[in-house]
Design a protein around this motif. Structure first.
Motif, PDB file in Angstrom:
ATOM      1  N   GLN A   9      10.640   2.860   5.247  1.00 46.98           N
ATOM      2  CA  GLN A   9      10.144   2.248   4.024  1.00 46.98           C
ATOM      3  C   GLN A   9       9.908   0.779   4.274  1.00 46.98           C
ATOM      4  OE1 GLN A   9      12.591   2.847   0.539  1.00 46.98           O
ATOM      5  NE2 GLN A   9      10.864   2.435  -0.816  1.00 46.98           N
ATOM      6  N   LYS A  63       6.326  -0.618  -0.289  1.00 48.77           N
ATOM      7  CA  LYS A  63       5.695   0.676  -0.044  1.00 48.77           C
ATOM      8  C   LYS A  63       6.678   1.807  -0.282  1.00 48.77           C
ATOM      9  CE  LYS A  63       2.228  -0.927   3.260  1.00 48.77           C
ATOM     10  NZ  LYS A  63       1.601  -0.677   4.595  1.00 48.77           N
ATOM     11  N   GLN A  64       6.129   3.011  -0.419  1.00 53.94           N
ATOM     12  CA  GLN A  64       6.974   4.179  -0.598  1.00 53.94           C
ATOM     13  C   GLN A  64       7.575   4.605   0.744  1.00 53.94           C
ATOM     14  OE1 GLN A  64       4.580   7.206  -2.534  1.00 53.94           O
ATOM     15  NE2 GLN A  64       5.295   6.544  -4.544  1.00 53.94           N
TER      16      GLN A  64
END
Length: 116
Positions: free
Chosen positions: A39, A43-44
């Protein structure tokens, strides 16, 4: 229950290499799949590489050819060897396991920073 503890993160220059380790303990025999996620800031969390109990591996496109996931025969340690590292590989890397009932387990994460 399964416990996962990562190690091996750090600061590396672009083009360098790093090997992450994940020590696995607990009900190891219940684990169907293990892998690494990452990660980056903002961001995811995304999958990086996975390895099944039978040894089948899978990699996200951005690390194919640069990374290798492996494990010990006892399945108590999982590794992620990363080569030709790029600044965009900078992220917190998490060890992940999923048992046959699809219950997920996560490590605490280890920071990888690729910078000159």
């Amino acid at each position: 229950q399964v416990q996962l503890v990562e190690s091996g993160g750090g600061l590396v220059q672009p083009g360098g290499s790093l090997r992450l380790s994940c020590a696995v303990s607990g009900n190891i025999i219940s684990i169907a799949v293990m892998g690494w996620y990452r990660q980056a800031p903002g961001k995811q969390r995304e999958p990086v590489a996975t390895i099944t109990r039978t040894g089948i591996t899978n990699y996200t496109d951005s690390v194919k050819g640069r990374s290798t996931i492996s494990r010990t025969n006892a399945k108590d340690t999982v590794y992620l060897q990363m080569n030709s590292l790029k600044p965009e590989d900078t992220a917190v890397y998490y060890c992940h396991a999923r048992n046959y009932a699809s219950v997920p387990y996560w490590g605490q994460g280890t920071q990888v920073t690729v910078s000159s």
